[in-house]
Scaffold this motif. Structure first.
Motif, short mmCIF file in Angstrom:
data_model
loop_
_atom_site.label_atom_id
_atom_site.label_comp_id
_atom_site.label_asym_id
_atom_site.label_seq_id
_atom_site.Cartn_x
_atom_site.Cartn_y
_atom_site.Cartn_z
N GLU A 142 14.60 9.67 -0.99
CA GLU A 142 15.75 10.51 -0.63
C GLU A 142 17.06 9.80 -0.98
O GLU A 142 18.01 10.43 -1.48
N LEU A 143 17.12 8.51 -0.69
CA LEU A 143 18.34 7.76 -0.99
C LEU A 143 18.59 7.74 -2.50
O LEU A 143 19.74 7.92 -2.95
N ASP A 144 17.55 7.54 -3.27
CA ASP A 144 17.69 7.52 -4.72
C ASP A 144 18.24 8.86 -5.22
O ASP A 144 19.13 8.89 -6.09
N LYS A 145 17.74 9.96 -4.67
CA LYS A 145 18.23 11.28 -5.06
C LYS A 145 19.70 11.45 -4.66
O LYS A 145 20.50 11.99 -5.43
N ALA A 146 20.06 11.00 -3.48
CA ALA A 146 21.44 11.13 -3.02
C ALA A 146 22.40 10.30 -3.87
O ALA A 146 23.52 10.72 -4.15
N VAL A 147 21.96 9.12 -4.31
CA VAL A 147 22.80 8.30 -5.19
C VAL A 147 23.02 9.02 -6.52
O VAL A 147 24.13 9.05 -7.05
N TYR A 148 21.97 9.63 -7.04
CA TYR A 148 22.11 10.44 -8.26
C TYR A 148 23.11 11.57 -8.04
O TYR A 148 23.94 11.85 -8.91
N GLU A 149 23.04 12.21 -6.88
CA GLU A 149 23.95 13.32 -6.57
C GLU A 149 25.41 12.86 -6.50
O GLU A 149 26.32 13.60 -6.89
N PRO B 267 3.84 9.18 -14.23
CA PRO B 267 3.46 9.44 -12.85
C PRO B 267 4.41 8.78 -11.87
O PRO B 267 5.02 7.75 -12.17
N ALA B 268 4.54 9.38 -10.70
CA ALA B 268 5.42 8.85 -9.65
C ALA B 268 4.80 9.18 -8.30
O ALA B 268 3.73 9.80 -8.22
N SER B 269 5.45 8.78 -7.26
CA SER B 269 4.98 9.14 -5.93
C SER B 269 5.24 10.63 -5.68
O SER B 269 6.31 11.15 -6.03
N PRO B 270 4.30 11.34 -5.04
CA PRO B 270 4.56 12.73 -4.64
C PRO B 270 5.81 12.85 -3.76
O PRO B 270 6.43 13.91 -3.71
N SER C 108 0.86 -1.18 0.00
CA SER C 108 0.00 0.00 0.00
C SER C 108 0.90 1.23 0.00
O SER C 108 1.33 1.71 1.05
N ALA C 109 1.17 1.73 -1.22
CA ALA C 109 2.16 2.81 -1.37
C ALA C 109 1.54 4.12 -1.81
O ALA C 109 2.24 5.01 -2.30
N GLY C 110 0.22 4.25 -1.65
CA GLY C 110 -0.43 5.50 -2.05
C GLY C 110 -0.79 5.49 -3.52
O GLY C 110 -1.14 4.45 -4.09
N ARG C 111 -0.69 6.68 -4.16
CA ARG C 111 -1.06 6.82 -5.55
C ARG C 111 0.13 7.33 -6.37
O ARG C 111 1.06 7.93 -5.83
N ALA C 112 0.08 7.08 -7.65
CA ALA C 112 1.05 7.65 -8.58
C ALA C 112 0.42 8.86 -9.24
O ALA C 112 -0.72 8.78 -9.74
N VAL C 113 1.10 9.97 -9.24
CA VAL C 113 0.58 11.22 -9.79
C VAL C 113 1.64 11.87 -10.67
O VAL C 113 2.82 11.52 -10.62
N ARG C 114 1.23 12.81 -11.47
CA ARG C 114 2.20 13.64 -12.18
C ARG C 114 2.94 14.48 -11.14
O ARG C 114 2.32 15.03 -10.22
N VAL C 115 4.25 14.59 -11.25
CA VAL C 115 5.03 15.33 -10.26
C VAL C 115 5.87 16.39 -10.97
O VAL C 115 5.97 16.42 -12.20
N HIS C 116 6.49 17.25 -10.18
CA HIS C 116 7.37 18.26 -10.74
C HIS C 116 8.57 17.59 -11.40
O HIS C 116 8.93 17.89 -12.53
N ASP D 239 9.11 14.40 -5.15
CA ASP D 239 9.34 15.85 -5.05
C ASP D 239 9.71 16.25 -3.63
O ASP D 239 10.59 17.09 -3.42
N VAL D 240 9.03 15.68 -2.65
CA VAL D 240 9.33 16.00 -1.25
C VAL D 240 10.79 15.66 -0.95
O VAL D 240 11.52 16.45 -0.33
N ALA D 241 11.22 14.51 -1.39
CA ALA D 241 12.60 14.09 -1.16
C ALA D 241 13.59 15.04 -1.83
O ALA D 241 14.63 15.37 -1.26
N GLY D 242 13.26 15.49 -3.04
CA GLY D 242 14.13 16.44 -3.72
C GLY D 242 14.31 17.72 -2.94
O GLY D 242 15.43 18.26 -2.83
N MET D 243 13.23 18.22 -2.35
CA MET D 243 13.32 19.45 -1.57
C MET D 243 14.11 19.22 -0.28
O MET D 243 14.92 20.07 0.13
N LEU D 244 13.90 18.09 0.35
CA LEU D 244 14.66 17.79 1.57
C LEU D 244 16.15 17.67 1.28
O LEU D 244 16.99 18.12 2.06
N ARG D 245 16.50 17.07 0.16
CA ARG D 245 17.91 17.01 -0.22
C ARG D 245 18.46 18.41 -0.47
O ARG D 245 19.63 18.69 -0.18
N SER D 246 17.64 19.29 -0.98
CA SER D 246 18.08 20.66 -1.23
C SER D 246 18.38 21.39 0.08
O SER D 246 19.32 22.18 0.16
N PHE D 247 17.60 21.11 1.12
CA PHE D 247 17.88 21.69 2.44
C PHE D 247 19.26 21.26 2.93
O PHE D 247 20.02 22.06 3.47
#
Length: 433
Positions: free
Chosen positions: A394-401, A317-320, A275-283, A323-331
């Protein structure tokens, strides 16, 4: 176009920040139109990728004043004229404005900073003209998403004034200019500099505390996702596919690293989620540099995503939480960059403050995000699954970084590697509230 002109294109493209790749092996003009006696519009094919050019022409001799300091914008002399990037020419930029937004006029034109993938101009501090450089079939996501969000009543985007489309391909867009805006990255750095230079140990006691803005940004981010779900509808979450993409990137970037085994374990947990929520269009490329704080609140910018990725991938579509993880990584990046501005001894003594600032503001952002009605329906309902999914993104974003920093700023690779180690600690980083 003459052969002499075509010969100028490859070295010109190789010098442009928006050109993806080194020196192209083959360049040919595949479409062109004369917009003005001194302005030629064209699409070129460079090693299979299509780019849009607006080439201005002037009489040979001393380059026009607006080209001084812009040697990379020169193509060279050809057929008795000097060829250059026409968007640097105020008069020619006005011609383009008239094509994109008929009836709109401007007196003053200036470039809007340095961009990696497009060219944007500010006109009379009232309008922004964005010309898309790398072109792909179909509607440009920036145009598509902005129009769709406006249609469902999401007001935290700059209003569309006009678009230029040819053969089903978006070429340029004009939007309102948010004159009073300051981007989130600049505001976060100002807050951190104030905190690092103060005597306050708690960031809440510092005059430049960012937590209020972080909370409001979280609210706007949640409203963005609820509006995207309304505009584009939703689909069943697909955690197995998301995890597979994360695992592929991990194998490319860090398959032999010490953190690869626990990272695989975390991604496996996402894969098995029922149960992972919904997939939506994201930024899709969400960070502090993509949001603007104005007198009216936060605005979200640039829905084009990562231009190097295929259009179909950017529209998927992806999980919202992506985007949240991307902003947290930016912090985290903001706290580290502000720390790098200090001397080495001072950096060591202030490191705990950077961590305190990040903890406070990520908690504020998440509190604001989860407070918005309707967003919970898009997320994993079980708090443990919510925490796991956010850590995975967040981990996926950090690996990309890590991959990005290795290629471009090797001295900075420690920033995402630190995040990876924190996210993979047995108790995990506290991610949700």
């Amino acid at each position: 176009m003459t052969e002499a002109f075509t010969d100028l294109l490859a070295p010109y493209l190789a010098r442009q920040r928006w050109f993806a790749g080194g020196h192209p092996r083959s360049v040919r003009v595949i479409a062109s139109e004369t917009l003005d006696e001194r302005l030629e519009w064209m699409i070129v094919d460079a090693d299979g990728a299509r780019y849009q050019l607006l080439v201005g022409f002037a009489t040979p001799g001393e380059p026009p004043e607006f080209l001084h300091g812009h040697n990379d914008a020169l193509l060279g002399a050809v057929d008795g004229r000097l060829a250059y990037d026409g968007l640097l020419d105020t008069e020619l930029a006005k011609v383009v404005l008239g094509r994109v937004a008929p009836g709109q006029e401007a007196t003053r034109v200036r470039p809007m900073g340095v961009e990696q993938s497009n060219t944007s101009l500010v006109l009379d501090d009232r309008l922004v003209l964005k010309v898309f450089r790398r072109l792909q079939e179909g509607t440009n996501p920036d145009v598509e998403v902005t129009a769709a969000l406006t249609a469902v009543g999401f007001t935290s985007v700059a209003a569309l004034v006009g678009t230029w489309t040819r053969d089903g391909i978006d070429l340029a867009v004009v939007q309102e200019y948010l004159a009073s805006g300051v981007d989130g990255w600049a505001l976060a750095l100002a807050s951190l500099r104030d905190y690092y230079g103060s005597e306050a140990e708690n960031p809440a006691d510092c005059g430049g505390d960012f937590a209020g803005e972080a909370s409001r940004l979280g609210e706007v981010t949640a409203r963005l996702h609820v509006s995207l779900a309304d505009a584009f509808d939703t689909a069943a979450a697909d955690p197995a596919t998301w995890a597979a993409g994360m695992e592929r990137q991990l194998e490319r970037v860090g398959s032999e690293s010490a953190w690869a085994p626990p990272a695989r374990e975390l991604f496996a947990g996402l894969r098995e989620m029922t149960s992972a929520g919904r997939a939506v269009r994201v930024h899709g490329d969400y960070h502090l540099g993509q949001v603007l704080r104005t007198d009216l609140g936060w605005y979200v910018l640039d829905f084009e995503g990562e231009p190097a990725r295929p259009l179909v991938e950017r529209q998927a579509p992806a999980s919202p939480l992506k985007d949240v993880a991307g902003m947290l990584r930016s912090f985290h990046y903001a706290s580290a960059v502000a720390l790098h501005e200090r001397g080495e001894e001072e950096r060591h003594s202030l490191r705990h403050r950077g961590e305190a600032w990040e903890r406070r503001n990520r908690a504020a952002l998440l509190d604001g995000y989860f407070s918005v009605a309707g967003v919970a329906e898009l997320l994993p309902p079980d708090p443990r699954n919510l925490d796991l999914a956010l850590r995975a993104w967040e981990l996926d974003k950090a690996v990309y970084e890590v991959a990005y920093e290795r290629d471009h700023r090797p001295d900075w690779v420690e920033i995402p590697e630190l995040a990876i180690h924190r996210l993979l600690e047995p108790e995990g980083t506290e991610t949700t509230s």
